[in-house]
Design an enzyme around this catalytic site. Structure first.
Site, PDB file in Angstrom:
ATOM      1  N   ARG A  35       0.843  -1.200   0.000  1.00 13.31           N
ATOM      2  CA  ARG A  35       0.000   0.000   0.000  1.00 13.31           C
ATOM      3  C   ARG A  35       0.869   1.238   0.000  1.00 13.31           C
ATOM      4  NH1 ARG A  35      -4.120  -1.957   4.799  1.00 13.31           N
ATOM      5  NH2 ARG A  35      -4.702  -3.907   3.784  1.00 13.31           N
ATOM      6  N   ASP A  70       1.971   4.985  -0.145  1.00 13.13           N
ATOM      7  CA  ASP A  70       1.273   6.208   0.277  1.00 13.13           C
ATOM      8  C   ASP A  70       1.188   7.244  -0.853  1.00 13.13           C
ATOM      9  OD1 ASP A  70       0.545   5.641   2.845  1.00 13.13           O
ATOM     10  OD2 ASP A  70       2.401   6.381   3.755  1.00 13.13           O
ATOM     11  N   ARG A  80      10.625   5.208   5.296  1.00 12.63           N
ATOM     12  CA  ARG A  80      10.768   6.668   5.388  1.00 12.63           C
ATOM     13  C   ARG A  80      11.346   7.090   6.737  1.00 12.63           C
ATOM     14  NH1 ARG A  80       4.996   8.753   3.543  1.00 12.63           N
ATOM     15  NH2 ARG A  80       5.808  10.657   4.491  1.00 12.63           N
TER      16      ARG A  80
END
Lengths: 249, 249
Positions: free
Chosen positions: A52, A54, A200
């Site tokens: 998934r 972002d 991240r």
């Protein structure tokens, strides 16, 4: 009924992530692909994505599968979709017929992500969509050293977005690396899975090492703390790219 | 009053070209820069651009000048503008104080453009803004050979957009070249000036050579004909990039 595995590449700048959102007005990669495949196959297509990503995150090798009665030969599917009204920021790279029980998310054995930093005094009009601009001088050797500290099987709670809940925070990072290409610094991580925002946050922490605010030897302590507050900030989405996903065989 | 020369880079995808349009609602690079410089300097800024790049065309080294009473030190101008509300697809690379009679367009002695082709079976989500996707197999050696035919001082009427009127169609191309970087084919042209659409028509003609529809030895005949219909189609804007502009000293 058959099951088709599709590999796609996308520039995520214009999308609210891969996965469909509660607000159907928000464009998603999944939404675009489901509409396109439904139109071409003549039956409602529901796709299962491996990752998934972002909003603003890119992919060179996202994978999804979908079950269909569509009779198109799989080797014709990339051309049919790429010339069938797909926006130019999404490209179908490959398609293959897979066993009916293949599941793009659950069957994945490894995922590789890159995080790209544009390190120069002046930003770039061409890289701003695909890299995080950092003008400060960075200690690149220290960043490479810090990255070695995340390899292995660990509880990565310290590198997980606050509020995200999963059964286990344990993941294995098989390898990490850092490459320089002119002003670009490319962090690479290959693991059996990643927690929400984990790549991240690792990138943001490694950047703190690059700026001298953390040391490479702090990484094991941050992992051991299990405390999100000990790690660096979450680096912005545009530097992140899902490179490829591995499956058995 | 002083005269400031500014070098900018931009991703032209979101702009209706460099130059202000009759319809002020259409975003242009000139419009963005004039608004930005007016806001920062506190006086109406009017900029003179070296080249009128079209909608969708990019620049790594566009140059403009503007006269101003603004007292900012020129070495501070790039940072002041790049952090002063400029959109991320435009970047100020350099600024210098120049004599009051410097004119970015009239004083230019040479301009270098590239035209980039993405030559692969499958398009790219990341290159579609910056390169022209051509899936056919191309005869790259023949394209390089064809490019040698445009070098020199010629009447380039055959490579000028229909309807464009200028005093003279004579231009000098100092050098031409072709480079391959994986799937990218990069055509490079350096000349004392280019007619409207000239680089894109040369690129389109060289692509006809790549596809085997024209031969390298046809180029001198096309030039001699002075007939636009003899040359190839105008290649689309996204492959074109204004690389740099040269001035005396």
């Amino acid at each position: 009924m058959r099951n088709i595995k599709v590999t796609i590449e996308y520039d995520g700048t214009g999308y609210h992530g891969f996965q469909n959102q509660n607000n159907p007005a928000l464009p998603t990669v999944q939404g675009v692909m489901e509409e396109l495949l439904s139109g071409l196959s003549g039956e409602q297509a529901t796709i299962i994505g491996a990752s998934r990503t972002d909003a603003g995150v890119h992919a060179r090798g996202q994978v999804f599968n979908f079950r269909t009665n569509w009779t198109i030969p799989v080797d014709k599917l990339p051309l049919a979709t790429n010339s069938g009204g797909i926006p130019p920021d999404i490209v179908v790279r490959a398609a293959a017929e897979v066993p009916l029980d293949f599941h793009a998310q659950f069957d994945a054995t490894a995922k590789t992500y890159t995080y790209t930093i544009y390190n120069a005094r002046i930003p770039s009009a061409f890289h701003h969509r695909y890299a995080y601009f950092v003008p400060q001088r960075l200690r690149v050797e220290s960043m490479a050293e810090a990255l070695k500290g995340v390899v292995g099987t660990h509880d990565f709670a310290a590198f997980k977005a606050v509020g995200s809940t999963v059964k286990s925070n344990t993941r294995t990072i098989f390898e990490s690396g850092l490459e320089q290409q002119g002003p670009l610094i490319i962090i690479k991580l290959r693991g059996n899975g990643f927690l929400y925002n984990m790549v991240r946050i690792i990138a943001g922490t490694v950047l703190e090492v690059g700026k001298g605010k953390l040391k490479p030897e702090d990484i094991p302590e941050i992992i051991a703390s299990g405390n999100r507050i000990m790690a660096g900030p979450t680096a912005p989405p545009q530097g992140l790219c899902l490179e490829y996903i591995e499956y058995p065989d």
